[in-house]
Write a protein that holds these residues in place. Structure first.
Motif, short mmCIF file in Angstrom:
data_model
loop_
_atom_site.label_atom_id
_atom_site.label_comp_id
_atom_site.label_asym_id
_atom_site.label_seq_id
_atom_site.Cartn_x
_atom_site.Cartn_y
_atom_site.Cartn_z
N TRP A 74 -1.87 16.84 4.37
CA TRP A 74 -0.60 16.23 4.57
C TRP A 74 -0.17 15.45 5.65
CZ3 TRP A 74 1.46 15.81 0.00
CH2 TRP A 74 0.87 16.70 -1.12
N PHE A 75 -0.77 15.80 6.63
CA PHE A 75 -0.76 15.27 7.95
C PHE A 75 -1.25 13.83 8.04
CE2 PHE A 75 -2.74 13.71 12.05
CZ PHE A 75 -1.71 13.81 12.80
N LEU A 76 -2.51 13.39 7.27
CA LEU A 76 -3.15 12.02 7.06
C LEU A 76 -2.06 11.45 6.16
CD1 LEU A 76 -6.91 12.77 6.76
CD2 LEU A 76 -5.62 12.01 8.64
N LEU A 77 -1.31 12.00 5.20
CA LEU A 77 -0.42 11.06 4.48
C LEU A 77 0.67 10.50 5.30
CD1 LEU A 77 0.38 10.48 1.52
CD2 LEU A 77 1.72 12.55 1.43
N LEU A 78 0.73 10.77 6.65
CA LEU A 78 1.68 10.18 7.56
C LEU A 78 1.35 8.72 7.56
CD1 LEU A 78 2.61 12.92 10.00
CD2 LEU A 78 4.09 12.10 8.15
N VAL A 81 2.59 6.47 4.92
CA VAL A 81 4.24 6.45 4.86
C VAL A 81 4.66 5.66 6.01
CG1 VAL A 81 6.01 8.06 4.95
CG2 VAL A 81 4.43 8.71 3.60
N THR A 82 4.12 5.90 7.19
CA THR A 82 4.43 5.11 8.34
C THR A 82 4.19 3.72 8.30
OG1 THR A 82 4.07 6.97 9.94
CG2 THR A 82 4.22 5.01 10.98
N THR A 83 3.26 3.04 7.70
CA THR A 83 3.03 1.81 7.56
C THR A 83 3.83 1.08 6.33
OG1 THR A 83 1.18 2.22 6.05
CG2 THR A 83 0.53 1.59 8.34
N TYR A 284 3.54 -9.90 9.49
CA TYR A 284 3.74 -8.52 9.69
C TYR A 284 4.13 -7.52 8.45
CZ TYR A 284 4.65 -10.32 14.57
OH TYR A 284 4.09 -10.74 15.83
N ILE A 285 4.66 -8.31 7.69
CA ILE A 285 4.94 -7.69 6.29
C ILE A 285 3.83 -7.42 5.73
CG2 ILE A 285 6.07 -7.85 4.17
CD1 ILE A 285 8.57 -9.42 5.35
N ILE A 286 2.96 -8.53 5.41
CA ILE A 286 1.64 -8.45 4.63
C ILE A 286 0.80 -7.51 5.42
CG2 ILE A 286 -0.44 -9.94 4.15
CD1 ILE A 286 1.38 -12.33 3.88
N THR A 287 0.71 -7.35 6.81
CA THR A 287 -0.25 -6.47 7.41
C THR A 287 0.20 -5.10 7.16
OG1 THR A 287 -0.59 -8.40 9.26
CG2 THR A 287 -1.05 -5.87 9.60
N TRP A 288 1.60 -4.85 7.45
CA TRP A 288 1.72 -3.25 7.18
C TRP A 288 1.59 -2.70 5.89
CZ3 TRP A 288 1.12 -0.90 11.34
CH2 TRP A 288 1.73 -1.33 12.48
N TYR A 289 2.12 -3.64 4.84
CA TYR A 289 2.17 -3.28 3.47
C TYR A 289 0.59 -3.11 2.97
CZ TYR A 289 7.08 -3.42 2.45
OH TYR A 289 8.52 -2.93 2.27
N GLY A 290 -0.28 -3.96 3.51
CA GLY A 290 -1.61 -4.15 3.06
C GLY A 290 -2.30 -2.85 3.74
N LEU A 291 -1.97 -2.42 4.75
CA LEU A 291 -2.61 -1.10 5.45
C LEU A 291 -2.03 -0.07 4.78
CD1 LEU A 291 -2.21 -1.83 9.23
CD2 LEU A 291 -4.25 -1.60 7.92
N CYS A 292 -0.85 0.06 4.31
CA CYS A 292 -0.13 1.12 3.33
C CYS A 292 -0.99 1.30 2.28
CB CYS A 292 1.19 0.70 3.01
SG CYS A 292 2.21 1.93 1.94
N ALA A 293 -1.39 0.01 1.61
CA ALA A 293 -1.98 0.12 0.29
C ALA A 293 -3.52 0.78 0.24
CB ALA A 293 -2.17 -1.07 -0.45
N ALA A 294 -3.95 0.43 1.30
CA ALA A 294 -5.37 0.71 1.57
C ALA A 294 -5.55 2.16 2.06
CB ALA A 294 -6.14 -0.20 2.86
N SER A 296 -3.27 4.44 1.49
CA SER A 296 -2.82 5.15 0.40
C SER A 296 -4.09 5.25 -0.56
CB SER A 296 -1.71 4.40 -0.45
OG SER A 296 -0.67 4.37 0.46
N TYR A 297 -4.91 4.20 -0.81
CA TYR A 297 -5.97 4.53 -1.53
C TYR A 297 -7.06 5.49 -1.08
CZ TYR A 297 -10.43 3.51 -3.94
OH TYR A 297 -11.67 3.49 -4.54
N LEU A 298 -7.49 5.22 0.00
CA LEU A 298 -8.28 6.17 0.70
C LEU A 298 -7.92 7.60 0.78
CD1 LEU A 298 -9.46 4.15 3.88
CD2 LEU A 298 -10.75 4.37 1.71
N TRP A 299 -6.50 7.84 0.96
CA TRP A 299 -5.90 9.38 0.84
C TRP A 299 -6.13 9.97 -0.66
CZ3 TRP A 299 -2.17 11.86 -1.66
CH2 TRP A 299 -1.76 13.11 -1.36
N TYR A 300 -5.74 8.97 -1.56
CA TYR A 300 -5.73 9.36 -2.88
C TYR A 300 -7.26 9.75 -3.30
CZ TYR A 300 -5.66 9.04 -8.15
OH TYR A 300 -5.75 9.57 -9.51
N ALA A 301 -8.12 8.84 -3.06
CA ALA A 301 -9.58 9.16 -3.24
C ALA A 301 -10.05 10.20 -2.66
CB ALA A 301 -10.38 7.85 -2.96
N LYS A 302 -9.90 10.62 -1.28
CA LYS A 302 -10.41 11.76 -0.71
C LYS A 302 -9.75 12.99 -0.95
CE LYS A 302 -12.37 14.18 2.56
NZ LYS A 302 -13.82 14.24 2.42
N PHE A 303 -8.54 13.07 -1.46
CA PHE A 303 -7.70 14.49 -1.45
C PHE A 303 -7.37 14.90 -3.00
CE2 PHE A 303 -6.88 13.45 2.86
CZ PHE A 303 -7.50 14.69 3.38
#
Length: 309
Positions: A74-78, A81-83, A284-294, A296-303
């Motif tokens: 849940w900590f890494l989910l931040l 969420v932040t991005t 900036y919008i593209i950067t932050w939303y891109g990081l959010c998507a990436a 999110s996928y890594l978190w979903y794949a790991k946990f």
């Protein structure tokens, strides 16, 4: 830059998930503290002794490991969420900036109003078009430099005055006595190239008759850290200091940028008001939303999918 951020976040996610288990293996004292106060009462079962203290210690260690893994999850989910929050904030910032740009464009294209006499009222009219009538005092010209022609290709082609090459020059600021108001103000007549800064090189532009001028109200500006100080003795001005300019010329601390219609063959070229504002919020919008998507996928794949990264 984007790929570097992605690699860094992926490393953080992978490394953090492996850090706590490795730390537990190297620090058995954690389990020891949880079992140090348990008494040892071995009991016999089918001729064998069972150490309940050891069983309790293993169960406590497994429970602790699960709690730590849950905390890490849940900590890494931040991160996503932040991005996501930062991307949404940039969306709102972009909407605000577009509205501000549109408002400035509306002001500089609105119908001109008479210039008020009250300086406090003038200060409320920045970027507003005003109209005055009077005569120039060319003997007290000031030169704001270095300046380049605003939109040089279009304006030079339409005016047929200078080359379309963006040559560095100066803006000519001239005292203007308003016959209808009885005061003298400052008018930024516009751009001249370096070769036409001296008045004798553009005598056709030294208008002596009474004229009508429409311009945009500009206020004084603070000197930026990389801008030199104004050299009053050499008449070289690097930023708008209306108080100092009015002291030198005897005019009121009021300045307007003459519009393009004031342009005279031979110069100066009017319409040198710059109203462009930096609007980089889309990237900036593209950067932050891109990081959010990436992330999110890594978190979903790991946990969730339990894919080994």
């Amino acid at each position: 830059m984007f790929s570097f951020r992605m690699a860094s976040l992926r490393f953080l996610l992978t490394y953090s998930s492996k850090l706590l288990p490795a730390f537990r293996k190297q620090c058995p004292a954690i389990n020891f503290k949880r079992t140090i106060f348990l008494p040892r009462y071995p009991k016999s079962s089918n001729g064998r002794f069972v150490n309940f203290q050891r069983l309790h210690s293993d169960s406590a260690a497994a429970s602790t490991g699960k709690r730590e893994d849950s905390f890490l999850k849940w900590f890494l989910l931040l991160i996503p969420v932040t991005t996501f929050g930062l991307g949404t904030w940039q969306v709102k910032r972009r909407q605000w900036k577009i509205g501000l740009i549109n408002e400035l464009q509306r002001l500089i294209t609105a119908e001109p109003v008479p210039l008020p006499l009250d300086p406090l009222e003038v200060n409320q009219l920045e970027y507003r078009r005003v109209k005055v009538r009077g005569c120039y005092n060319h003997s007290k010209e000031l030169y704001l430099m270095p300046r380049s022609l605003v939109n040089p290709e279009k304006e030079a082609r339409e005016g047929g005055i200078f080359s379309s090459r963006p040559e560095v020059g100066a803006n000519v600021i001239t005292p203007f006595h308003c016959s209808d108001l009885g005061i003298t103000i400052l008018v930024n007549r516009g751009y001249v190239p370096k070769t036409k800064i001296r008045p004798e090189t553009r005598m056709k532009g030294q208008v002596e008759d009474e004229v009508d001028v429409v311009g945009v109200v500009r206020l004084t500006e603070a000197r930026k850290s990389f801008v030199p100080n104004n050299d009053i003795e050499k008449n070289r001005w690097f930023y708008r200091d209306l108080e100092a300019m009015s002291d030198v010329t005897g005019a009121a601390p009021i300045l307007i940028d003459a519009d393009y219609s004031s342009t005279i063959p031979g110069g100066p070229v009017g319409g040198q008001t710059r109203v462009t504002l930096r609007n980089e919020h889309l990237q900036y919008i593209i950067t932050w939303y891109g990081l959010c998507a990436a992330t999110s996928y890594l978190w979903y794949a790991k946990f969730i999918k339990k894919i080994k990264l």
